[in-house]
Design an enzyme around this catalytic site. Structure first.
Site, PDB file in Angstrom:
ATOM      1  N   TRP A 103       0.844  -1.189   0.000  1.00  0.00           N
ATOM      2  CA  TRP A 103       0.000   0.000   0.000  1.00  0.00           C
ATOM      3  C   TRP A 103       0.883   1.244   0.000  1.00  0.00           C
ATOM      4  CZ3 TRP A 103      -2.725  -3.356  -1.518  1.00  0.00           C
ATOM      5  CH2 TRP A 103      -3.835  -3.965  -0.941  1.00  0.00           C
ATOM      6  N   ASN A 135      -6.739  -0.523  -5.068  1.00  0.00           N
ATOM      7  CA  ASN A 135      -6.914  -1.900  -4.633  1.00  0.00           C
ATOM      8  C   ASN A 135      -8.377  -2.276  -4.768  1.00  0.00           C
ATOM      9  OD1 ASN A 135      -6.361  -4.461  -3.261  1.00  0.00           O
ATOM     10  ND2 ASN A 135      -7.510  -3.558  -1.561  1.00  0.00           N
ATOM     11  N   GLU A 136      -8.658  -3.170  -5.698  1.00  0.00           N
ATOM     12  CA  GLU A 136      -9.981  -3.752  -5.917  1.00  0.00           C
ATOM     13  C   GLU A 136     -11.085  -2.728  -6.185  1.00  0.00           C
ATOM     14  OE1 GLU A 136      -9.312  -7.947  -3.560  1.00  0.00           O
ATOM     15  OE2 GLU A 136     -10.517  -6.418  -2.547  1.00  0.00           O
ATOM     16  N   GLU A 160      -3.641 -11.388  -6.190  1.00  0.00           N
ATOM     17  CA  GLU A 160      -4.101 -11.758  -4.853  1.00  0.00           C
ATOM     18  C   GLU A 160      -4.850 -13.068  -4.973  1.00  0.00           C
ATOM     19  OE1 GLU A 160      -6.331  -9.281  -2.237  1.00  0.00           O
ATOM     20  OE2 GLU A 160      -5.342  -7.426  -2.876  1.00  0.00           O
ATOM     21  N   TRP A 200      -1.787 -13.944  -1.028  1.00  0.00           N
ATOM     22  CA  TRP A 200      -2.159 -13.089   0.105  1.00  0.00           C
ATOM     23  C   TRP A 200      -2.069 -13.953   1.353  1.00  0.00           C
ATOM     24  CZ3 TRP A 200      -3.435  -7.905   0.205  1.00  0.00           C
ATOM     25  CH2 TRP A 200      -3.882  -7.412   1.434  1.00  0.00           C
TER      26      TRP A 200
END
Length: 386
Positions: free
Chosen positions: A62, A186-187, A306, A338
């Site tokens: 991140w 992210n996603e 992931e 992950w």
């Protein structure tokens, strides 16, 4: 104009649907770790050394911490308020999250691990898109993609990060070959527009913006790989059919058509998506096959960036091994489980001193069957393969 000193040496690039590193095809096994940007040197060192010992070559992290409350909770400041990047003058006794990123980058360089850095979260963890929405007094998560003030704030954050000079290496992030790629989010999901157009337009705009500043690095979406209903693929036995129907507002096929997106990403969490435990393995194999076929039709590299099966699933290690075997046999370019954890600290430490297994997916560099499988596959796939 001054030419870049590195001249693309050691930068990951793409050609003919593959990743390249210094003229050679670059395939890898890697992992994710979300807690490094608010951690101590000791914790960062331990995680990166563990990854290196496992022959993992790419780490996804991140690159954001949005909102005063989230910064305060981690005692680390990055983006506490609109237009503020770093530690405000009124705050003391906390870490600078950008300095932590600086340290992660220079440590990753020493162990020869590439980094994929994500720029915002779809979810509320660490602030995310809803923090931007709240800053500008909007009402819905998906306003993040369309509100001009929100988009400008996100762009300002990107511009700050890409132009930052690393205090340890004295290299701007945009010129740093240890960074493999930037990911927009992210996603990301946009459930108010099932057609996928809203997300498509946002991805195009933001990826082109990054390219206008940084011509050295790859750009990816960071999405889960959900298909839209016009796709020619269908779910195994109709389990988790929503992942193929456009429900999430993601249209993976059209995202891959964007020229400024250099590679494809997809995630794999069957238990989270309501696939029965006894169908996890075949459902995942079909999901992997469908994504590789589509990515290769666009001549773009593809990362299963992931994936996870809870430890409560009895044959977890067998599933991991079969999924990865299929992924690489079909020409997949990189897979990232992950998640890898190592030393913890403070409240984020279990009785054995490790970062806690908060979500049931944690993997350690130990003698577990999962760790042995990952080490073996990484050795066979990576740059040091025999």
């Amino acid at each position: 104009m001054v030419e870049c000193f590195f001249c693309f040496a050691n930068f990951v690039t793409t050609a003919n649907g593959e990743f390249l590193l210094n003229g050679m095809r670059f395939r890898f096994l890697g992992t994710n770790c979300y807690y490094l940007h608010y951690s101590s040197d000791e914790v960062i060192d331990d995680l990166l050394i563990s990854a290196s010992q496992m022959n993992l070559e790419v780490l996804r992290i991140w690159g954001f911490l949005d909102g005063e409350s989230y910064c305060r909770s981690k005692k680390t400041y990055m983006h506490p308020s609109i237009g503020v990047f770093g530690i405000p003058e009124t705050v003391s006794g906390v870490k600078n999250g950008f300095e932590r990123l600086d340290y992660i980058i220079q440590k990753a360089k020493t162990v020869d691990i590439k980094l994929i850095i994500v720029l915002v979260n779809n979810w509320d963890d660490f602030g995310g898109m809803n923090q931007y929405v709240n800053w500008f007094n909007e009402k819905h998560h998906d306003d993040f993609y369309t509100n001009e003030k929100i988009k400008q704030e996100y762009k300002k954050y990107i511009e700050y990060l890409l132009n930052r000079i690393n205090v340890y290496t004295n290299i701007a992030y945009k010129d740093e070959p240890t960074i493999m790629a930037w990911e927009l989010a992210n996603e990301p999901r946009c459930e108010t527009d099932k057609s996928g157009r809203t997300l498509l337009n946002w991805v195009r705009e933001m990826s082109e913006f990054i390219k206008s500043i940084d011509q050295n690095h790859l750009v990816g979406v960071g999405d889960e790989g959900f298909f839209n209903s016009h796709s020619n693929f269908y779910p195994y036995k109709n389990f988790a059919s929503w992942t193929y129907s456009g429900f999430s507002g993601v249209d993976w096929e059209r995202l891959l058509s964007i020229e400024s997106i250099d590679f494809a990403t997809f995630h794999l969490y069957p238990t989270h998506w309501q696939v029965p435990n006894n169908e996890i393995e075949p459902w995942g194999l079909k999901w992997i096959e469908d994504h590789i076929k589509m990515a290769k039709s666009f001549s773009k590299p593809v990362i299963l960036e992931e994936f996870g099966v809870p430890k409560t699933v009895e044959n977890r290690s067998q599933i991991y091994e079969l999924w990865l075997k299929k992924f690489y046999e079909l020409g997949g370019d990189g897979a990232m489980f992950w998640m890898l954890a190592a030393k913890g600290e403070g409240r984020d430490k279990d009785l054995n001193g490790y970062f806690p297994d908060y979500d049931g997916f944690r993997v350690l560099n130990d003698d577990s069957l999962e760790a042995k499988i990952f080490r073996k596959i990484a050795q066979v796939i990576g740059r040091n393969a025999n």
